[in-house]
Write a protein that holds these residues in place. Structure first.
Motif, PDB file in Angstrom:
ATOM      1  N   VAL A 319      56.004  55.066  24.251  1.00  0.00           N
ATOM      2  CA  VAL A 319      54.756  55.839  24.228  1.00  0.00           C
ATOM      3  C   VAL A 319      53.611  54.995  23.687  1.00  0.00           C
ATOM      4  N   VAL A 320      53.852  54.286  22.582  1.00  0.00           N
ATOM      5  CA  VAL A 320      52.795  53.467  21.984  1.00  0.00           C
ATOM      6  C   VAL A 320      52.414  52.319  22.912  1.00  0.00           C
ATOM      7  N   GLN A 321      53.413  51.650  23.448  1.00  0.00           N
ATOM      8  CA  GLN A 321      53.142  50.494  24.311  1.00  0.00           C
ATOM      9  C   GLN A 321      52.390  50.897  25.576  1.00  0.00           C
ATOM     10  N   LEU A 322      52.925  51.872  26.303  1.00  0.00           N
ATOM     11  CA  LEU A 322      52.293  52.271  27.557  1.00  0.00           C
ATOM     12  C   LEU A 322      50.923  52.898  27.331  1.00  0.00           C
ATOM     13  N   GLY A 323      50.816  53.709  26.288  1.00  0.00           N
ATOM     14  CA  GLY A 323      49.527  54.337  26.008  1.00  0.00           C
ATOM     15  C   GLY A 323      48.451  53.323  25.680  1.00  0.00           C
ATOM     16  N   PHE A 324      48.774  52.376  24.792  1.00  0.00           N
ATOM     17  CA  PHE A 324      47.798  51.341  24.427  1.00  0.00           C
ATOM     18  C   PHE A 324      47.430  50.494  25.633  1.00  0.00           C
ATOM     19  N   PHE A 325      48.432  50.076  26.388  1.00  0.00           N
ATOM     20  CA  PHE A 325      48.172  49.211  27.535  1.00  0.00           C
ATOM     21  C   PHE A 325      47.279  49.900  28.555  1.00  0.00           C
ATOM     22  N   ALA A 326      47.592  51.142  28.903  1.00  0.00           N
ATOM     23  CA  ALA A 326      46.820  51.851  29.924  1.00  0.00           C
ATOM     24  C   ALA A 326      45.374  52.045  29.494  1.00  0.00           C
ATOM     25  N   VAL A 327      45.160  52.480  28.258  1.00  0.00           N
ATOM     26  CA  VAL A 327      43.804  52.754  27.784  1.00  0.00           C
ATOM     27  C   VAL A 327      42.973  51.472  27.740  1.00  0.00           C
ATOM     28  N   VAL A 328      43.534  50.421  27.170  1.00  0.00           N
ATOM     29  CA  VAL A 328      42.772  49.174  27.021  1.00  0.00           C
ATOM     30  C   VAL A 328      42.499  48.532  28.377  1.00  0.00           C
ATOM     31  N   VAL A 329      43.475  48.540  29.271  1.00  0.00           N
ATOM     32  CA  VAL A 329      43.279  47.941  30.595  1.00  0.00           C
ATOM     33  C   VAL A 329      42.179  48.673  31.353  1.00  0.00           C
ATOM     34  N   VAL A 330      42.180  49.996  31.319  1.00  0.00           N
ATOM     35  CA  VAL A 330      41.154  50.757  32.022  1.00  0.00           C
ATOM     36  C   VAL A 330      39.774  50.484  31.431  1.00  0.00           C
ATOM     37  N   ILE A 331      39.673  50.407  30.112  1.00  0.00           N
ATOM     38  CA  ILE A 331      38.381  50.136  29.474  1.00  0.00           C
ATOM     39  C   ILE A 331      37.861  48.767  29.875  1.00  0.00           C
ATOM     40  N   ILE A 332      38.731  47.747  29.820  1.00  0.00           N
ATOM     41  CA  ILE A 332      38.307  46.393  30.187  1.00  0.00           C
ATOM     42  C   ILE A 332      37.931  46.331  31.664  1.00  0.00           C
ATOM     43  N   ALA A 333      38.699  47.002  32.509  1.00  0.00           N
ATOM     44  CA  ALA A 333      38.395  47.006  33.941  1.00  0.00           C
ATOM     45  C   ALA A 333      37.028  47.616  34.218  1.00  0.00           C
ATOM     46  N   GLN A 334      36.684  48.664  33.496  1.00  0.00           N
ATOM     47  CA  GLN A 334      35.367  49.283  33.667  1.00  0.00           C
ATOM     48  C   GLN A 334      34.258  48.365  33.185  1.00  0.00           C
ATOM     49  N   LYS A 335      34.450  47.727  32.056  1.00  0.00           N
ATOM     50  CA  LYS A 335      33.411  46.847  31.513  1.00  0.00           C
ATOM     51  C   LYS A 335      33.203  45.607  32.382  1.00  0.00           C
ATOM     52  N   ARG A 336      34.270  45.112  32.975  1.00  0.00           N
ATOM     53  CA  ARG A 336      34.167  43.923  33.821  1.00  0.00           C
ATOM     54  C   ARG A 336      33.894  44.272  35.281  1.00  0.00           C
ATOM     55  N   ALA A 337      33.808  45.544  35.584  1.00  0.00           N
ATOM     56  CA  ALA A 337      33.563  46.007  36.956  1.00  0.00           C
ATOM     57  C   ALA A 337      34.606  45.423  37.917  1.00  0.00           C
ATOM     58  N   ILE A 338      35.882  45.538  37.526  1.00  0.00           N
ATOM     59  CA  ILE A 338      36.960  45.076  38.397  1.00  0.00           C
ATOM     60  C   ILE A 338      36.954  45.927  39.665  1.00  0.00           C
ATOM     61  N   PRO A 339      36.911  45.305  40.858  1.00  0.00           N
ATOM     62  CA  PRO A 339      36.834  46.092  42.098  1.00  0.00           C
ATOM     63  C   PRO A 339      38.050  47.000  42.273  1.00  0.00           C
ATOM     64  N   THR A 340      37.804  48.234  42.664  1.00  0.00           N
ATOM     65  CA  THR A 340      38.880  49.190  42.918  1.00  0.00           C
ATOM     66  C   THR A 340      38.912  49.635  44.377  1.00  0.00           C
ATOM     67  N   VAL A 341      37.996  49.148  45.202  1.00  0.00           N
ATOM     68  CA  VAL A 341      37.998  49.416  46.630  1.00  0.00           C
ATOM     69  C   VAL A 341      37.741  48.107  47.371  1.00  0.00           C
ATOM     70  N   SER A 342      38.142  48.067  48.628  1.00  0.00           N
ATOM     71  CA  SER A 342      37.982  46.848  49.422  1.00  0.00           C
ATOM     72  C   SER A 342      36.513  46.585  49.729  1.00  0.00           C
ATOM     73  N   ARG A 343      36.224  45.328  50.021  1.00  0.00           N
ATOM     74  CA  ARG A 343      34.860  44.926  50.338  1.00  0.00           C
ATOM     75  C   ARG A 343      34.752  44.436  51.779  1.00  0.00           C
TER      76      ARG A 343
END
Length: 343
Positions: A319-343
């Motif tokens: 629970v701790v590992q997956l929860g931390f990983f998911a939250v932090v990855v999503v936050i970083i992806a949003q801040k870095r504008a990681i593409p989530t759709v094709s271009r």
């Protein structure tokens, strides 16, 4: 004197055919020579821009039968390649004098390092088959299995590896704390067998685990997620069915089933949420490394191959590992504008 130039007549408009009259066609000075037949259609066709990760198989060449046939091919390749590697391993074992255990138990070979290498290779070799199936059967760029950009985003992958390492430490700390509070025995987990016996196993693990983990992600969070995504608008059927198939290939029982299924479901969600397999591959690789390396250090590498009951205390770390990983990855992806759709 007769002037020949007076015999020239101006161009005439084409007229209807009739007795004693033929059509006259004007000359077009800008006419171009014939350029030959049109170019053939491209062999592979990507999905339109703005396509979500789980819908990347919806290309102009998409046909339902392509997805069904491709899934069958991937399944056969997944099982067939494992048998081919196992057969080759038996031959190599006979040549090298490695003891073969044919008692129907969990172990196959007497040398645990050799057995781990065979296990990891039997899964890793399916990766080229998944790529070829996407290219030959679905007629789409095989790189779309990796991400919406049609390739593996290496910088993003390394970032996710860093987050996975931190999540691992936090998860292991939570698990050990829970074991300690509940009085669960942790004996034998932190043994040391010496550098001589540890290094051979460590080299095999470090070299092969990334390919084994990536192959499983390309099958269960790549191919299956996009195969079901071709039929459904929501990604959840593909996420849940991929997690169920992933769980079925593990021999864990009771709480272990929940552990593996929750991992598979979250990795499928992250693949859609971040537009690629980088985050799932990162966490899967780190998890498998920490599963094998401590056992190799303790001289119990053969025990790392055994699966079965998992104590409920282990779920605290999950629970701790997956929860931390998911939250932090999503936050970083949003801040870095990681593409989530094709271009």
């Amino acid at each position: 004197m007769h002037d020949p130039s007076q015999d020239r007549q101006p161009p005439q408009e084409p007229g209807p055919s009739g007795p004693g009259r033929s059509p006259v066609y004007p000359y077009y000075p800008g006419a171009q020579p014939w350029q030959g037949p049109p170019a053939p259609a491209p062999r592979v066709v990507p999905a339109p821009p703005g396509t979500r990760y789980d819908h990347l198989a919806r290309t102009p060449e998409y046909r339902r039968w392509r997805t069904v046939v491709g899934t069958v091919v991937v399944a056969v390749a997944f099982v067939g390649s494992a048998y081919v590697v196992l057969l080759a391993a038996w031959i190599v074992a006979l040549i090298l004098g490695v003891r073969i255990i044919a008692d129907g138990g969990e172990r196959l070979f007497g040398d645990p390092v050799f057995e781990v290498a065979v296990l990891l290779l039997s899964i890793a070799v399916v990766l080229p088959a998944v790529y070829l199936t996407a290219w030959l059967v679905q007629r789409r760029p095989p790189g779309t299995l990796s991400s919406v950009l049609g390739r593996l985003r290496w910088r993003w992958l390394l970032t996710c590896v860093g987050v996975a390492l931190v999540a691992l430490v936090l998860g292991q700390t939570a698990m050990v704390g829970t074991y300690a509070v509940t009085g669960e025995d942790l004996g034998g987990l932190f043994g040391w067998v010496g550098w001589g016996r540890f290094l051979s196993g460590a080299v095999v693990i470090v070299l092969l685990v990334p390919f084994q983990a990536a192959a499983e992600e390309y099958v269960f969070r790549g191919w299956l997620l996009q195969a079901f995504g071709a039929f459904f608008t929501t990604p959840w059927p593909g996420i849940l069915l991929g997690a169920a198939a992933f769980t079925s290939l593990h021999a864990y029982t009771d709480w272990g089933i929940i552990d593996v299924f929750s991992f598979g479901a979250l990795m499928g969600w992250l693949a859609v949420r971040t537009g690629g397999l980088e985050a799932p591959i990162a966490l899967h690789t780190v998890n498998n490394l920490v599963s094998f390396l401590p056992s190799a250090a303790a001289g119990e590498l053969g025990d790392a191959l055994r699966q079965g009951a998992v104590p409920w205390q282990a779920l605290s770390g999950t629970v701790v590992q997956l929860g931390f990983f998911a939250v932090v990855v999503v936050i970083i992806a949003q801040k870095r504008a990681i593409p989530t759709v094709s271009r």
